[in-house]
Design a protein around this motif. Sequence first.
Motif, PDB file in Angstrom:
ATOM      1  N   PRO A 231       7.465  -1.303   3.478  1.00  0.00           N
ATOM      2  CA  PRO A 231       8.388  -1.819   4.501  1.00  0.00           C
ATOM      3  C   PRO A 231       7.690  -1.974   5.849  1.00  0.00           C
ATOM      4  O   PRO A 231       6.768  -1.226   6.183  1.00  0.00           O
ATOM      5  CB  PRO A 231       9.478  -0.741   4.562  1.00  0.00           C
ATOM      6  CG  PRO A 231       9.393  -0.031   3.258  1.00  0.00           C
ATOM      7  CD  PRO A 231       7.943  -0.046   2.883  1.00  0.00           C
ATOM      8  N   SER A 232       8.165  -2.939   6.617  1.00  0.00           N
ATOM      9  CA  SER A 232       7.643  -3.163   7.966  1.00  0.00           C
ATOM     10  C   SER A 232       8.821  -3.442   8.898  1.00  0.00           C
ATOM     11  O   SER A 232       9.951  -3.633   8.456  1.00  0.00           O
ATOM     12  CB  SER A 232       6.651  -4.339   7.982  1.00  0.00           C
ATOM     13  OG  SER A 232       7.288  -5.528   7.537  1.00  0.00           O
ATOM     14  N   GLY A 233       8.548  -3.445  10.181  1.00  0.00           N
ATOM     15  CA  GLY A 233       9.580  -3.758  11.158  1.00  0.00           C
ATOM     16  C   GLY A 233      10.528  -2.617  11.457  1.00  0.00           C
ATOM     17  O   GLY A 233      11.607  -2.842  12.021  1.00  0.00           O
ATOM     18  N   THR A 234      10.147  -1.392  11.108  1.00  0.00           N
ATOM     19  CA  THR A 234      11.011  -0.239  11.367  1.00  0.00           C
ATOM     20  C   THR A 234      10.333   0.757  12.306  1.00  0.00           C
ATOM     21  O   THR A 234      10.566   1.953  12.234  1.00  0.00           O
ATOM     22  CB  THR A 234      11.401   0.462  10.047  1.00  0.00           C
ATOM     23  OG1 THR A 234      10.221   0.700   9.268  1.00  0.00           O
ATOM     24  CG2 THR A 234      12.363  -0.389   9.248  1.00  0.00           C
ATOM     25  N   GLY A 235       9.503   0.246  13.187  1.00  0.00           N
ATOM     26  CA  GLY A 235       8.855   1.067  14.201  1.00  0.00           C
ATOM     27  C   GLY A 235       7.489   1.551  13.761  1.00  0.00           C
ATOM     28  O   GLY A 235       7.148   1.531  12.581  1.00  0.00           O
ATOM     29  N   ASP A 236       6.708   1.974  14.743  1.00  0.00           N
ATOM     30  CA  ASP A 236       5.374   2.486  14.451  1.00  0.00           C
ATOM     31  C   ASP A 236       5.489   3.816  13.714  1.00  0.00           C
ATOM     32  O   ASP A 236       6.125   4.755  14.210  1.00  0.00           O
ATOM     33  CB  ASP A 236       4.590   2.698  15.738  1.00  0.00           C
ATOM     34  CG  ASP A 236       4.271   1.390  16.448  1.00  0.00           C
ATOM     35  OD1 ASP A 236       4.173   0.356  15.757  1.00  0.00           O
ATOM     36  OD2 ASP A 236       4.137   1.407  17.687  1.00  0.00           O
ATOM     37  N   PRO A 237       4.887   3.933  12.538  1.00  0.00           N
ATOM     38  CA  PRO A 237       4.962   5.200  11.799  1.00  0.00           C
ATOM     39  C   PRO A 237       4.341   6.352  12.577  1.00  0.00           C
ATOM     40  O   PRO A 237       3.379   6.168  13.325  1.00  0.00           O
ATOM     41  CB  PRO A 237       4.170   4.907  10.511  1.00  0.00           C
ATOM     42  CG  PRO A 237       4.179   3.420  10.381  1.00  0.00           C
ATOM     43  CD  PRO A 237       4.146   2.900  11.784  1.00  0.00           C
ATOM     44  N   VAL A 238       4.911   7.529  12.387  1.00  0.00           N
ATOM     45  CA  VAL A 238       4.389   8.754  12.988  1.00  0.00           C
ATOM     46  C   VAL A 238       3.563   9.481  11.928  1.00  0.00           C
ATOM     47  O   VAL A 238       4.058   9.746  10.825  1.00  0.00           O
ATOM     48  CB  VAL A 238       5.525   9.649  13.500  1.00  0.00           C
ATOM     49  CG1 VAL A 238       4.976  10.966  14.047  1.00  0.00           C
ATOM     50  CG2 VAL A 238       6.327   8.919  14.581  1.00  0.00           C
ATOM     51  N   THR A 239       2.319   9.777  12.256  1.00  0.00           N
ATOM     52  CA  THR A 239       1.393  10.380  11.302  1.00  0.00           C
ATOM     53  C   THR A 239       1.159  11.846  11.642  1.00  0.00           C
ATOM     54  O   THR A 239       0.950  12.192  12.811  1.00  0.00           O
ATOM     55  CB  THR A 239       0.050   9.625  11.322  1.00  0.00           C
ATOM     56  OG1 THR A 239       0.287   8.237  11.042  1.00  0.00           O
ATOM     57  CG2 THR A 239      -0.907  10.192  10.284  1.00  0.00           C
ATOM     58  N   PHE A 240       1.185  12.696  10.640  1.00  0.00           N
ATOM     59  CA  PHE A 240       0.966  14.124  10.861  1.00  0.00           C
ATOM     60  C   PHE A 240       0.601  14.801   9.545  1.00  0.00           C
ATOM     61  O   PHE A 240       0.813  14.252   8.463  1.00  0.00           O
ATOM     62  CB  PHE A 240       2.220  14.785  11.457  1.00  0.00           C
ATOM     63  CG  PHE A 240       3.456  14.634  10.610  1.00  0.00           C
ATOM     64  CD1 PHE A 240       3.799  15.578   9.656  1.00  0.00           C
ATOM     65  CD2 PHE A 240       4.283  13.527  10.758  1.00  0.00           C
ATOM     66  CE1 PHE A 240       4.932  15.433   8.874  1.00  0.00           C
ATOM     67  CE2 PHE A 240       5.417  13.366   9.975  1.00  0.00           C
ATOM     68  CZ  PHE A 240       5.743  14.323   9.033  1.00  0.00           C
ATOM     69  N   ILE A 241       0.066  16.007   9.637  1.00  0.00           N
ATOM     70  CA  ILE A 241      -0.238  16.826   8.477  1.00  0.00           C
ATOM     71  C   ILE A 241       0.977  17.674   8.135  1.00  0.00           C
ATOM     72  O   ILE A 241       1.583  18.309   9.015  1.00  0.00           O
ATOM     73  CB  ILE A 241      -1.447  17.743   8.725  1.00  0.00           C
ATOM     74  CG1 ILE A 241      -2.720  16.899   8.905  1.00  0.00           C
ATOM     75  CG2 ILE A 241      -1.634  18.729   7.569  1.00  0.00           C
ATOM     76  CD1 ILE A 241      -3.143  16.127   7.679  1.00  0.00           C
ATOM     77  N   GLY A 242       1.357  17.675   6.864  1.00  0.00           N
ATOM     78  CA  GLY A 242       2.479  18.478   6.397  1.00  0.00           C
ATOM     79  C   GLY A 242       2.238  18.948   4.981  1.00  0.00           C
ATOM     80  O   GLY A 242       1.098  19.209   4.584  1.00  0.00           O
ATOM     81  N   SER A 243       3.326  18.999   4.216  1.00  0.00           N
ATOM     82  CA  SER A 243       3.266  19.545   2.857  1.00  0.00           C
ATOM     83  C   SER A 243       4.141  18.710   1.940  1.00  0.00           C
ATOM     84  O   SER A 243       4.766  17.739   2.367  1.00  0.00           O
ATOM     85  CB  SER A 243       3.769  20.994   2.860  1.00  0.00           C
ATOM     86  OG  SER A 243       5.160  21.025   3.140  1.00  0.00           O
ATOM     87  N   THR A 244       4.226  19.111   0.675  1.00  0.00           N
ATOM     88  CA  THR A 244       5.248  18.552  -0.191  1.00  0.00           C
ATOM     89  C   THR A 244       6.602  19.111   0.235  1.00  0.00           C
ATOM     90  O   THR A 244       6.696  20.108   0.943  1.00  0.00           O
ATOM     91  CB  THR A 244       4.972  18.889  -1.656  1.00  0.00           C
ATOM     92  OG1 THR A 244       4.820  20.306  -1.795  1.00  0.00           O
ATOM     93  CG2 THR A 244       3.711  18.212  -2.151  1.00  0.00           C
ATOM     94  N   THR A 245       7.667  18.451  -0.212  1.00  0.00           N
ATOM     95  CA  THR A 245       9.013  18.835   0.212  1.00  0.00           C
ATOM     96  C   THR A 245       9.868  19.149  -1.014  1.00  0.00           C
ATOM     97  O   THR A 245       9.376  19.643  -2.006  1.00  0.00           O
ATOM     98  CB  THR A 245       9.640  17.727   1.065  1.00  0.00           C
ATOM     99  OG1 THR A 245       9.763  16.528   0.276  1.00  0.00           O
ATOM    100  CG2 THR A 245       8.806  17.447   2.301  1.00  0.00           C
TER     101      THR A 245
END
Length: 263
Positions: free
Chosen positions: A186-200
Amino acid sequence: MTRLSGLSLTFLLALSPLSSASAEELCVGFGPQTPRDISSKEGLNTAAVSLAPGADNLNLCNLHTHTNAEHKAPGFSIFAGDGDHGGYKCNGTEDLTEAELAEPEGDAYHGVKPGDTIEVHWVYSSCNVQPGEGLGSCLSESCSNPQLRVEAQTFLVVNDKNALNFLDFDYDGTVRNGLHQPKALPSGTGDPVTFIGSTTGTSYTDAKCSPFQVTWNVRPQCAKLDINSLNAWAEQGNVFKEDHSHGVRKLVTAPELLAPITN
């Protein structure tokens, strides 16, 4: 992103000192956790984890959805309550028309109806693997410690064939530059926020952390998705064997469990 059940990976884990909670309240000795409020860049967990390569340089290994957004963001900030299907709803949920909320003819993708919010996860691995069922498809005997990346988009599900078509974002055998890829993201939904995390997923809490370290790329705004296309994806069958939407992990808010966001 649900957990890698029954699998063991070796990760470099860092112990972050607790500042506002005791060891009895928070799991310790783990890397940063997910989901989070992507509007907040606060985080005290500075485990030495490198960002995974971009999605174009990894193999798509799994694709699945969660009912309601696991993350919180500017475009999906309405608290949906506790439980397996808690999380957050798209801000435009209350503004849908009767036509958009009309029940579709089929319900092949069980548990999702017009008016629902879903968060979709495209999961990528540095292993030489093919897309498949569950997150076990993201590693192999020869690649037990992959770099993992999740591209995430939250959708407001509507009964409208003019809305986005989920099949446009499916895998369907797509290979580019020798790597398994979705047909599109998908595109057009804002600049993605990138970070280190985990599985959910529902297996993990603040007291029971996920050991798996993941690079997340979360888009901050919702987009409308046609439920008929989601049902078609389930009805025709998919390599991921997905036929229902999963539960959500409660939002992680303790700074000790979050990585600082730098982008």
